[in-house]
Enzyme design. Sequence first.
Site, short mmCIF file in Angstrom:
data_model
loop_
_atom_site.label_atom_id
_atom_site.label_comp_id
_atom_site.label_asym_id
_atom_site.label_seq_id
_atom_site.Cartn_x
_atom_site.Cartn_y
_atom_site.Cartn_z
N LYS A 124 39.34 22.76 29.66
CA LYS A 124 39.93 24.11 29.79
C LYS A 124 39.29 25.06 28.77
O LYS A 124 38.96 26.19 29.10
CB LYS A 124 41.45 24.05 29.57
CG LYS A 124 42.19 23.46 30.78
CD LYS A 124 43.64 23.14 30.47
CE LYS A 124 44.26 22.39 31.66
NZ LYS A 124 45.56 21.79 31.36
N GLN A 173 50.05 21.69 26.97
CA GLN A 173 49.63 20.56 27.79
C GLN A 173 50.76 19.54 27.92
O GLN A 173 51.34 19.12 26.91
CB GLN A 173 48.37 19.92 27.18
CG GLN A 173 47.76 18.81 28.00
CD GLN A 173 47.11 19.29 29.30
OE1 GLN A 173 46.72 20.44 29.43
NE2 GLN A 173 47.01 18.40 30.26
N ASP A 206 50.72 28.82 33.50
CA ASP A 206 50.98 27.59 34.27
C ASP A 206 52.00 27.83 35.38
O ASP A 206 52.12 27.01 36.29
CB ASP A 206 51.58 26.53 33.34
CG ASP A 206 50.60 25.47 32.88
OD1 ASP A 206 49.65 25.18 33.62
OD2 ASP A 206 50.81 24.93 31.79
#
Length: 297
Positions: free
Chosen positions: A54, A98, A121
Amino acid sequence: MAAERIDGKAFAEKLRARVGEAAARFEQAAGRKAGLAVVLVGEDPASDVYVRAKGKATHAAGMNGFEHRLPADVSQDELLALVDRLNADGAVDGILVQLPLPGHLDDQAVIAAIDPDKDVDGFHVTNAGRLAVGQGGFVPCTPLGCMMLLTDRLGDLSGLEAVVIGRSNIVGKPMAQLLLDANATVTIAHSRTKDLAGVVRRADIVVAAVGRAEMVKADWLKPGATVIDVGINRLPPAEGEAKGRLVGDVDYGPASGVASAITPVPGGVGPMTIAVLLRNTLVAAHRNAGLAPPEGL
Ligand code: GUN
């Protein structure tokens, strides 16, 4: 005839290139780069690989990537304090924590602490709610990527029968919402569904997101179906292999003899997730800077 292989890798590369161009225009207009903060707690090797990927992709798209690594024994309060600082930081447009977090931390409380307008997200309940009632907001990256592949291939999905296998908050539920918004007739199937094969056999569109290697068999598919395989499962190593093969939730070889189009694993849905994360971050940057959202993303 063998099914068309839906090339998610190529699609994702094109999307990343468009995001890169739009990120350069954003920098011109806003006088700063768009920024994504990624938080990793602990040293889970798979998460480490994702977080590195990422970060690399963020820089390659001309955006700032801010990586925050915290020890596995960090307290909930320390993690929440970091999220608060990132919420308040004007250089940070998107925040991604994460998952999974180590067991002593409360995933839901951490997600709830993220500013919904930085929740790239799309995991915050506010964004889940916005999606449910059709008010925009951020959509989780994997299902949005699946939707891009589907509309690219099929165009208008109105009236098509779609079966989503799996009901997670991250993939199954938002995927069903997106398909419903696109006027498909949607069924969410799961581990308690009776006659799963019979349900799947009705589908023009199958999205498999269960995390069980090669579970969806060729004879479950309606001939000509379009199949999106979200699963990434590692098989036990065969004789002479150091690592087992990566396979999806669909038994790809036989299924590609029945479907009209199917995503491979790897190289299908996987590469879309990061590309959409970059896209969501750039959209967040425009909103945070009071600019009109970029077009064509
Ligand atoms: N872990 C695996 N995939 C994801 C993702 O898309 N977002 C976050 N936050 N964690 C993940």
